[in-house]
Design a protein around this motif. Structure first.
Motif, mmCIF file in Angstrom:
data_model
loop_
_atom_site.group_PDB
_atom_site.id
_atom_site.type_symbol
_atom_site.label_atom_id
_atom_site.label_comp_id
_atom_site.label_asym_id
_atom_site.label_seq_id
_atom_site.Cartn_x
_atom_site.Cartn_y
_atom_site.Cartn_z
ATOM 1 N N TYR A 179 0.810 -1.217 0.000
ATOM 2 C CA TYR A 179 0.000 0.000 0.000
ATOM 3 C C TYR A 179 0.845 1.269 0.000
ATOM 4 O O TYR A 179 0.298 2.383 0.034
ATOM 5 C CB TYR A 179 -0.914 0.045 1.241
ATOM 6 N N TYR A 180 2.141 1.127 -0.042
ATOM 7 C CA TYR A 180 3.045 2.254 0.189
ATOM 8 C C TYR A 180 2.769 3.425 -0.762
ATOM 9 O O TYR A 180 2.687 4.590 -0.329
ATOM 10 C CB TYR A 180 4.489 1.775 0.064
ATOM 11 N N LEU A 181 2.616 3.154 -2.048
ATOM 12 C CA LEU A 181 2.393 4.243 -3.001
ATOM 13 C C LEU A 181 1.052 4.926 -2.761
ATOM 14 O O LEU A 181 0.936 6.152 -2.902
ATOM 15 C CB LEU A 181 2.482 3.719 -4.434
ATOM 16 N N ARG A 182 0.035 4.151 -2.380
ATOM 17 C CA ARG A 182 -1.259 4.749 -2.052
ATOM 18 C C ARG A 182 -1.119 5.635 -0.809
ATOM 19 O O ARG A 182 -1.695 6.721 -0.731
ATOM 20 C CB ARG A 182 -2.290 3.662 -1.786
ATOM 21 N N GLN A 183 -0.369 5.159 0.153
ATOM 22 C CA GLN A 183 -0.184 5.923 1.385
ATOM 23 C C GLN A 183 0.545 7.234 1.108
ATOM 24 O O GLN A 183 0.195 8.290 1.656
ATOM 25 C CB GLN A 183 0.567 5.065 2.400
ATOM 26 N N LYS A 184 1.569 7.162 0.245
ATOM 27 C CA LYS A 184 2.286 8.388 -0.114
ATOM 28 C C LYS A 184 1.360 9.376 -0.808
ATOM 29 O O LYS A 184 1.427 10.583 -0.558
ATOM 30 C CB LYS A 184 3.476 8.049 -1.014
ATOM 31 N N SER A 185 0.480 8.879 -1.675
ATOM 32 C CA SER A 185 -0.433 9.774 -2.392
ATOM 33 C C SER A 185 -1.426 10.442 -1.449
ATOM 34 O O SER A 185 -1.969 11.504 -1.765
ATOM 35 C CB SER A 185 -1.189 8.994 -3.475
ATOM 36 N N LEU A 186 -1.668 9.827 -0.291
ATOM 37 C CA LEU A 186 -2.554 10.414 0.715
ATOM 38 C C LEU A 186 -1.784 11.283 1.709
ATOM 39 O O LEU A 186 -2.360 11.752 2.692
ATOM 40 C CB LEU A 186 -3.294 9.307 1.472
ATOM 41 N N GLU A 191 9.394 4.423 11.177
ATOM 42 C CA GLU A 191 9.761 3.031 10.969
ATOM 43 C C GLU A 191 9.192 2.165 12.085
ATOM 44 O O GLU A 191 9.199 2.545 13.256
ATOM 45 C CB GLU A 191 11.279 2.877 10.950
ATOM 46 N N LYS A 192 8.703 0.991 11.731
ATOM 47 C CA LYS A 192 8.182 0.027 12.698
ATOM 48 C C LYS A 192 8.599 -1.361 12.248
ATOM 49 O O LYS A 192 8.155 -1.840 11.208
ATOM 50 C CB LYS A 192 6.664 0.124 12.796
ATOM 51 N N SER A 193 9.495 -1.970 13.000
ATOM 52 C CA SER A 193 10.038 -3.291 12.641
ATOM 53 C C SER A 193 10.622 -3.273 11.231
ATOM 54 O O SER A 193 10.531 -4.260 10.495
ATOM 55 C CB SER A 193 8.962 -4.371 12.757
ATOM 56 N N GLY A 194 11.197 -2.141 10.844
ATOM 57 C CA GLY A 194 11.791 -2.014 9.519
ATOM 58 C C GLY A 194 10.824 -1.550 8.454
ATOM 59 O O GLY A 194 11.244 -1.118 7.378
ATOM 60 N N TRP A 195 9.518 -1.643 8.723
ATOM 61 C CA TRP A 195 8.504 -1.230 7.745
ATOM 62 C C TRP A 195 8.308 0.272 7.802
ATOM 63 O O TRP A 195 8.398 0.889 8.864
ATOM 64 C CB TRP A 195 7.162 -1.905 8.037
ATOM 65 N N GLU A 196 7.981 0.864 6.662
ATOM 66 C CA GLU A 196 7.528 2.248 6.630
ATOM 67 C C GLU A 196 6.064 2.265 7.058
ATOM 68 O O GLU A 196 5.199 1.715 6.374
ATOM 69 C CB GLU A 196 7.695 2.840 5.227
ATOM 70 N N THR A 254 -1.814 -12.252 0.529
ATOM 71 C CA THR A 254 -0.450 -12.227 0.006
ATOM 72 C C THR A 254 -0.157 -10.849 -0.560
ATOM 73 O O THR A 254 -1.053 -10.112 -0.969
ATOM 74 C CB THR A 254 -0.271 -13.296 -1.079
ATOM 75 N N CYS A 255 1.136 -10.498 -0.551
ATOM 76 C CA CYS A 255 1.522 -9.142 -0.940
ATOM 77 C C CYS A 255 1.135 -8.801 -2.372
ATOM 78 O O CYS A 255 0.875 -7.635 -2.687
ATOM 79 C CB CYS A 255 3.032 -8.958 -0.734
ATOM 80 N N ASP A 256 1.070 -9.792 -3.247
ATOM 81 C CA ASP A 256 0.725 -9.501 -4.639
ATOM 82 C C ASP A 256 -0.719 -9.037 -4.797
ATOM 83 O O ASP A 256 -1.058 -8.386 -5.795
ATOM 84 C CB ASP A 256 0.990 -10.725 -5.525
ATOM 85 N N GLN A 257 -1.586 -9.344 -3.825
ATOM 86 C CA GLN A 257 -2.987 -8.943 -3.920
ATOM 87 C C GLN A 257 -3.350 -7.830 -2.945
ATOM 88 O O GLN A 257 -4.501 -7.397 -2.895
ATOM 89 C CB GLN A 257 -3.888 -10.158 -3.667
ATOM 90 N N GLY A 258 -2.376 -7.369 -2.203
ATOM 91 C CA GLY A 258 -2.661 -6.371 -1.173
ATOM 92 C C GLY A 258 -3.189 -5.060 -1.717
ATOM 93 O O GLY A 258 -4.125 -4.476 -1.153
ATOM 94 N N LEU A 259 -2.604 -4.575 -2.798
ATOM 95 C CA LEU A 259 -3.009 -3.281 -3.335
ATOM 96 C C LEU A 259 -4.459 -3.308 -3.803
ATOM 97 O O LEU A 259 -5.217 -2.357 -3.587
ATOM 98 C CB LEU A 259 -2.082 -2.892 -4.489
#
Length: 810
Positions: free
Chosen positions: A427-434, A440-445, A646-651
């Motif tokens: 979801y990172y690109l969607r989150q950036k657009s918002l 950072e949390k456990s290495g994740w943005e 799975t990550c491929d279907q998350g978006l």
């Protein structure tokens, strides 16, 4: 514990402390191997200036330092102390630093340490040589002082030898044999040593030892400047090594200590000077010891000018000698302790300063002998770093950043600058657009809030508590608006970083989880339960959520890498159970709030008919084309779903949920508002409000314990702890001032006596008051009792919440 053959690699203060405490606990058959001479080995112990500033904003580091001081006080002989209790002064040259020292004094009370905020004049009375013209004041800690680690090592080693421990100097470790994932022998320059357990206490050489067994030890050696001056006139008559307090002048990134008639000065002001382990020579291969690099005079020009300004009499003294001494930094500034998940029997005690050395040795001995230390060491566990953080590209940059910021004023929400974007959800690109503001949390943005929700601030303007001062740092009113809006409508949050996701399956999986947990996990397929894991001393390792997806398959959500590694360690080598870490390949989204049911029903009326869902249920189903595990439960005290795919279907899942929720005013919800909702809903959190020092009954989680189970880890110890009178009770308090909110770890006082400290702090909008959770002495927890919180040196009244006001959902 059965007696095992133990080999300790490294005879510095940490290695000798560990051997000493193992021997004191009755453990024999210990061999200590050192590549340098005994006992001035050439490592950091040999050149450390010995300053011990105990108070830290970390409870574990403060406790380890306090234990080290007590140990060193006892380790004296023939009138030669191993610790000089001369006190310390931290000086403030800015208003911001002075306020931070007031906060630190309060934190000291929380951790049981005595500290006093002083005026500039009072500072000068403690250390007459300082120039107070630019000072706002200082912090005085009377129990701080100077450690003499080599004296302590000598006494510890003599005791260990009397217990049969063998020490070998000038003995280089050349290899380690591992058989079936278990250490077997240590190969050295003088021969082979059979062993059941290795403790790597090799200091900045630790990564080299780790490589021998395939274990990454993520530390970065750094060179750090330290000089000795010539004699000062005002110290000319001194015959003791040190009688004056230590000084830390963090606004100029420097510290000072008396050395007989002169001054030792250390500086963090210079450019980072990282050192590669491969560049560090052995003892005897150069004029200086291996832990010392040549002094770089150009890096000390500005620090010297600052030193002259603070202590003008240094102008007459000048510099006698300077070194660039090497010591270790880690990505999060914490030590590296415990048994590696990768190799059984391979333990580490690395990245430890003299300040914490004896405390670490004591904790390591307890851990090895009893199965768990009495002090919670989760934040120090070697297994806390997932594979992403074991990359040199990650941990070297982050460790250097920690060096650069070591004397900064640290805010709990201040984001790191380096080694970012190493893990991003789909979801990172969607989150950036918002307009997400990331931390950072456990290495994740992980989004903290979304600028796209700024429009909500005006909607909830009359309700929002506007934070001020320290509480307003790294904060936005959008956080409060998101919290209020989710209560009224709904919020969707990224759950990818929040938990480790494990699939535990195979023959015996149920029996394994029954042994691991306090609650009955023999639940029907498609059901969910929350339960606790305890260690051998009945302290809480974690609160976990267990979903039974098939007869012998369970989906387990635990807090993080440490907890996941602990679960894996409990498996026997011959077990047929399979534990798969699904974290990297899966993502999660949560939908909570008053309109959550309507949103999901409008998206898929068949699968999300309310008649099909009850709290504590899970189903594997499709949302559109996306295969998900849907878990309906209470999250942060609010009913809703978490969906895992799975990550491929998350978006695709993100887009569908957000679109379906648009008509019901669903918003993307940041992590900070989620935390606010948790606190407002009276939900406690593992690692924040309780940890492995606490048992379930101290923190109100006794309902998660089923004593009818035949056995579980820690059961017998828990029965004993339950029978004893508890020294702590987790309690909820409301601030009397409705405009006040605090941050956490502040002391709670009953009149002038410290009664405990705060764990979590937030704001209950339904009551219009700030709320805190606090670990308190049970005798002060009585209805109607008014307590106070010390926040930046000021007192604020709090009232104990009536139990009828609290509805805790887990």
């Amino acid at each position: 514990m059965e007696q095992k053959k133990i080999v300790i690699i490294g005879a510095g203060i940490v290695g000798c402390s560990t051997a000493y405490y193992l021997n004191k606990m009755g453990h024999g058959d210990i061999t200590v191997i050192e590549q340098g001479p005994l006992f001035e080995t050439g490592g950091s112990t040999s050149h450390a200036p010995g300053l011990v500033f105990q108070i830290s904003f970390s409870k574990v580091l403060t406790t380890l330092a306090s234990q080290t001081v007590e140990a060193f006080k006892e380790l004296s002989s023939d009138g030669h102390p191993s610790f000089y209790s001369v006190g310390s002064l931290e000086l403030a040259e800015t208003a911001e630093r002075f306020e931070d020292l007031k906060r630190k004094a309060g934190i000291g009370k929380s951790w049981g340490m005595e500290a006093f905020v002083l005026s500039p004049e009072a500072c000068a009375r403690k250390f007459p040589s300082i120039n107070t013209d630019n000072l706002y004041g200082g912090l005085y800690v009377p129990s701080d002082g100077i450690a003499k680690p080599l004296r302590a090592v000598d006494i510890m080693a003599n005791f260990a030898k009397s217990c049969g421990t063998k020490f070998y100097g000038h003995t280089e470790v050349t290899g380690i044999q591992v058989v079936d994932g278990q250490v077997k022998t240590v190969e050295t320059s003088i021969g082979r040593f059979e062993t059941d357990l290795i403790i790597c206490c090799a200091g900045f050489w630790g990564p080299r030892i780790g490589e021998m067994v395939g274990v990454t030890i993520p530390l970065q050696p750094m060179a750090h400047q330290y000089v000795l001056t010539n004699d000062l006139p005002e110290l000319a008559s001194e015959t003791e090594e040190v009688t004056s307090p230590l000084i830390r002048h963090q606004d100029s990134s420097m510290y000072y200590r008396q050395v007989f008639n002169g001054i030792g000065i250390g500086s963090y002001q210079h450019r980072p000077l990282p050192v590669e382990v491969s560049e560090i020579i052995k003892k005897g291969e150069a004029k200086e010891m291996p832990s010392v690099k040549p002094f770089t005079h150009e890096d000390f020009e500005k620090p010297w000018q600052d030193a002259l300004e603070l202590i003008p009499s240094l102008t007459k003294a000048g510099i006698k000698k300077g070194i660039n001494g090497i010591f270790s930094f880690t990505p999060d500034g914490m030590p590296l302790l415990g048994e590696s998940q990768k190799v059984r029997g391979f333990w580490v005690a690395e990245a430890i300063w003299v300040t914490h050395s004896a405390g670490v040795g004591k904790a390591m001995a307890e851990w090895i002998v009893n199965g768990a230390p009495t002090l919670d060491l989760e934040l120090c566990d070697i297994n806390r770093f997932d594979t992403y953080a074991q990359s040199p590209g990650y941990y070297k940059k982050r460790s250097i950043e920690n060096y650069e910021k070591v004397y900064d004023i640290h805010h709990p929400y201040m984001p790191p600058e380096t080694s970012r974007n190493v893990r991003v959800s789909p979801y990172y690109l969607r989150q950036k657009s918002l307009g997400a503001y990331f931390n950072e949390k456990s290495g994740w943005e992980q989004p903290q809030w979304y600028e796209s929700n700024e429009r909500l601030v005006e909607t909830y303007e009359t309700s929002i508590l506007r934070r001020k001062g320290w509480a307003a740092e790294f904060w936005s009113p959008i956080i409060e608006a998101e919290q209020l809006h989710t209560c009224r409508y709904a919020g969707m949050y990224d759950a990818t970083a929040s938990k480790k996701r494990l699939e535990i399956s195979g023959e015996g999986a149920l029996d394994f989880l029954q042994k691991m947990t306090t609650n009955n996990v023999d639940i029907p397929i498609g059901h969910v339960t929350s339960t606790l894991m305890l260690h051998e001393l009945a302290g809480i390792k974690d609160e976990i959520r267990v979903v039974r997806t098939a007869t012998s398959t369970f989906f387990v959500l635990c807090t993080g890498a440490v907890e996941a590694s602990w679960i894996k360690k409990q498996l026997s080598v011959s077990s047929k159970i399979v534990i798969q870490d699904r974290t990297a390949g899966m993502c999660g989204l949560g939908v909570i709030g008053d309109k959550a049911i309507q949103i999901m029903h409008s998206l898929d009326p068949d699968n999300f008919a309310i008649s099909k869902w009850e709290i504590g249920r899970a189903q594997e189903l499709y949302i559109g084309n996306v295969s998900v595990l849907a878990v309906y439960d209470y999250y942060v005290g609010t009913a809703g779903w978490e969906f895992f795919t799975t990550c491929d279907q998350g978006l695709q899942l993100w887009d569908m949920l957000l679109e379906a929720g648009r008509q019901h005013q669903l918003i993307a919800l940041g992590d900070r508002a989620l935390e606010g909702l948790r606190i407002e809903s009276f939900v406690t959190r593992s690692g924040k409000d309780f940890w492995s020092e606490h048992d379930p009954f101290q923190v109100g989680l006794g309902y998660m314990v089923d004593f009818n189970k035949p056995t579980f880890i820690g059961k017998e110890a828990l029965i004993q702890r339950k029978a004893r009178e508890s020294r702590l009770k987790l309690t909820m308090l409301l601030l009397e001032d409705p405009s006040m909110v605090v941050m956490g770890y502040e002391p709670v006082l009953n009149e002038d006596k410290v009664a405990g400290f705060i764990t979590s702090a937030g704001y209950v909008y339904s009551l219009g008051k700030g709320i805190v959770y606090a670990l308190l002495s049970p005798e002060v927890v009585r209805e109607g009792n008014t307590l106070s919180i010390e926040y930046f040196g000021k007192r604020y009244k709090v009232n104990i919440m009536n139990p009828s006001e609290v509805i805790v959902r887990s």
